[in-house]
Design a protein around this motif. Structure first.
Motif, PDB file in Angstrom:
ATOM      1  N   VAL A 120       2.143 112.967 -21.492  1.00  0.00           N
ATOM      2  CA  VAL A 120       2.627 113.646 -22.702  1.00  0.00           C
ATOM      3  C   VAL A 120       3.962 113.020 -23.096  1.00  0.00           C
ATOM      4  O   VAL A 120       4.860 112.861 -22.264  1.00  0.00           O
ATOM      5  CB  VAL A 120       2.801 115.155 -22.470  1.00  0.00           C
ATOM      6  N   LEU A 121       4.082 112.668 -24.367  1.00  0.00           N
ATOM      7  CA  LEU A 121       5.288 112.019 -24.875  1.00  0.00           C
ATOM      8  C   LEU A 121       5.819 112.755 -26.093  1.00  0.00           C
ATOM      9  O   LEU A 121       5.084 113.496 -26.746  1.00  0.00           O
ATOM     10  CB  LEU A 121       4.982 110.568 -25.267  1.00  0.00           C
ATOM     11  N   PRO A 122       7.090 112.526 -26.415  1.00  0.00           N
ATOM     12  CA  PRO A 122       7.624 113.069 -27.672  1.00  0.00           C
ATOM     13  C   PRO A 122       7.403 112.067 -28.793  1.00  0.00           C
ATOM     14  O   PRO A 122       7.470 110.854 -28.584  1.00  0.00           O
ATOM     15  CB  PRO A 122       9.118 113.215 -27.364  1.00  0.00           C
ATOM     16  N   VAL A 123       7.104 112.560 -29.974  1.00  0.00           N
ATOM     17  CA  VAL A 123       7.162 111.699 -31.147  1.00  0.00           C
ATOM     18  C   VAL A 123       8.642 111.405 -31.374  1.00  0.00           C
ATOM     19  O   VAL A 123       9.457 112.335 -31.400  1.00  0.00           O
ATOM     20  CB  VAL A 123       6.553 112.400 -32.379  1.00  0.00           C
ATOM     21  N   PRO A 124       9.040 110.134 -31.494  1.00  0.00           N
ATOM     22  CA  PRO A 124      10.459 109.825 -31.712  1.00  0.00           C
ATOM     23  C   PRO A 124      10.998 110.574 -32.932  1.00  0.00           C
ATOM     24  O   PRO A 124      10.354 110.632 -33.978  1.00  0.00           O
ATOM     25  CB  PRO A 124      10.451 108.312 -31.946  1.00  0.00           C
ATOM     26  N   ALA A 125      12.175 111.157 -32.776  1.00  0.00           N
ATOM     27  CA  ALA A 125      12.720 111.995 -33.856  1.00  0.00           C
ATOM     28  C   ALA A 125      14.240 112.006 -33.841  1.00  0.00           C
ATOM     29  O   ALA A 125      14.876 111.736 -32.820  1.00  0.00           O
ATOM     30  CB  ALA A 125      12.194 113.425 -33.727  1.00  0.00           C
ATOM     31  N   ILE A 126      14.800 112.328 -34.996  1.00  0.00           N
ATOM     32  CA  ILE A 126      16.247 112.508 -35.164  1.00  0.00           C
ATOM     33  C   ILE A 126      16.490 113.905 -35.725  1.00  0.00           C
ATOM     34  O   ILE A 126      15.810 114.334 -36.661  1.00  0.00           O
ATOM     35  CB  ILE A 126      16.842 111.477 -36.149  1.00  0.00           C
ATOM     36  N   TYR A 127      17.467 114.618 -35.149  1.00  0.00           N
ATOM     37  CA  TYR A 127      17.883 115.928 -35.669  1.00  0.00           C
ATOM     38  C   TYR A 127      19.397 115.929 -35.796  1.00  0.00           C
ATOM     39  O   TYR A 127      20.100 115.533 -34.865  1.00  0.00           O
ATOM     40  CB  TYR A 127      17.458 117.056 -34.729  1.00  0.00           C
ATOM     41  N   PHE A 176      18.578 112.592 -30.671  1.00  0.00           N
ATOM     42  CA  PHE A 176      17.446 111.699 -30.917  1.00  0.00           C
ATOM     43  C   PHE A 176      16.500 111.752 -29.721  1.00  0.00           C
ATOM     44  O   PHE A 176      16.907 111.652 -28.576  1.00  0.00           O
ATOM     45  CB  PHE A 176      17.904 110.261 -31.216  1.00  0.00           C
ATOM     46  N   PHE A 177      15.240 112.004 -30.025  1.00  0.00           N
ATOM     47  CA  PHE A 177      14.195 112.038 -29.007  1.00  0.00           C
ATOM     48  C   PHE A 177      13.564 110.657 -28.918  1.00  0.00           C
ATOM     49  O   PHE A 177      13.192 110.067 -29.940  1.00  0.00           O
ATOM     50  CB  PHE A 177      13.127 113.071 -29.371  1.00  0.00           C
ATOM     51  N   ILE A 231      17.416 112.422 -25.833  1.00  0.00           N
ATOM     52  CA  ILE A 231      16.546 113.243 -24.985  1.00  0.00           C
ATOM     53  C   ILE A 231      15.222 112.524 -24.769  1.00  0.00           C
ATOM     54  O   ILE A 231      14.591 112.060 -25.724  1.00  0.00           O
ATOM     55  CB  ILE A 231      16.283 114.615 -25.639  1.00  0.00           C
ATOM     56  N   SER A 232      14.798 112.432 -23.508  1.00  0.00           N
ATOM     57  CA  SER A 232      13.523 111.789 -23.189  1.00  0.00           C
ATOM     58  C   SER A 232      12.931 112.407 -21.928  1.00  0.00           C
ATOM     59  O   SER A 232      13.634 113.126 -21.198  1.00  0.00           O
ATOM     60  CB  SER A 232      13.721 110.286 -22.981  1.00  0.00           C
ATOM     61  N   PRO A 233      11.660 112.123 -21.623  1.00  0.00           N
ATOM     62  CA  PRO A 233      11.047 112.622 -20.390  1.00  0.00           C
ATOM     63  C   PRO A 233      11.534 111.886 -19.139  1.00  0.00           C
ATOM     64  O   PRO A 233      11.096 112.208 -18.030  1.00  0.00           O
ATOM     65  CB  PRO A 233       9.541 112.381 -20.605  1.00  0.00           C
ATOM     66  N   ASP A 234      12.415 110.903 -19.286  1.00  0.00           N
ATOM     67  CA  ASP A 234      12.911 110.141 -18.134  1.00  0.00           C
ATOM     68  C   ASP A 234      13.633 111.048 -17.136  1.00  0.00           C
ATOM     69  O   ASP A 234      14.281 112.027 -17.519  1.00  0.00           O
ATOM     70  CB  ASP A 234      13.884 109.047 -18.586  1.00  0.00           C
ATOM     71  N   SER A 235      13.547 110.692 -15.875  1.00  0.00           N
ATOM     72  CA  SER A 235      14.278 111.399 -14.827  1.00  0.00           C
ATOM     73  C   SER A 235      15.765 111.056 -14.941  1.00  0.00           C
ATOM     74  O   SER A 235      16.132 110.066 -15.594  1.00  0.00           O
ATOM     75  CB  SER A 235      13.765 110.968 -13.455  1.00  0.00           C
TER      76      SER A 235
END
Length: 218
Positions: A175-182, A73-74, A107-111
């Protein structure tokens, strides 16, 4: 209603799968906004991207799924209240997903440091990965430029300290991710995908559970 929705989603998946190649998807450019992303769809494979966990240790996504089927999940970051709610909802169904043989990976852009905070604050046991350079977000086709207004607001009011990227006009934007599930099997094949440009709307736990059951049943 839920079963009807799933039938529609999986019927679309069959059509998509028959029209697509099984080859690795290439990283996609950052979209101009959240409504113009081109996310990976059912039938694609999980990209070969290496990210860092909360300890800074490298994790290869393609190898990760070889161990067991995975639900990725993003999310936008630990600063996002909607993301924290979603992490809690996933935490609630995690035991059932584990029983079914899945692992949960966020998964996220967080450190890595921010990931540790999220894991502690939300008392999480599942894996969170840092995508600071947006390698996975771009590979999955989920990355988009925020507007200048949103960039300024998130930095000033929410304390977002993510790297900034230059758009086509040379302007530095968040820049961000569109929240998503895979949902992928242990061969790395994507069987279920959900991405919504409206970050306030996340898939219901029941939908994720039903989709996971259908993947296991294949």
């Amino acid at each position: 209603m839920l079963n009807k929705l799933l039938v529609t989603l999986f019927s679309a998946a069959v059509i998509t799968f028959s029209a697509m190649s099984m080859s690795e998807a290439q990283a996609k450019p950052i979209a101009v906004d959240e409504n113009n992303i081109s996310p990976l769809l059912n039938g694609h494979n999980i990209p070969k991207v290496t990210l860092n966990d909360y300890q800074g240790k490298p994790v290869d996504l393609a190898k990760l799924v070889e161990a067991k089927p995975t639900i990725f999940f993003f999310y936008r970051g630990g600063w996002c209240p909607f993301c924290n709610i979603q992490m809690g909802q996933l935490k609630a169904i995690e035991p059932k997903l584990i029983e079914m043989g899945f692992q949960l990976v966020g998964i996220s852009p967080d450190s890595p440091e921010k990931l540790r905070e999220s894991m502690t604050d939300n008392e999480l046991s599942y894996m969170l990965l840092s995508d600071e350079n947006l390698e996975a977000t771009k590979a999955f086709g989920l990355a988009f430029f925020t507007s200048q207004k949103v960039t300024d607001m998130y930095q000033a009011k929410l304390g977002v300290k993510n790297h900034l990227f230059k758009n086509a006009q040379g302007q530095e934007r968040l820049v961000l991710p569109v929240p998503a599930i895979y949902i992928a099997d242990n061969q790395g094949l994507i069987h279920f995908q959900y991405a919504n440009p409206n970050y306030k709307v996340r898939p219901a736990s029941e939908l994720i559970m039903t989709a996971a059951k259908l993947v296991v049943a294949k």
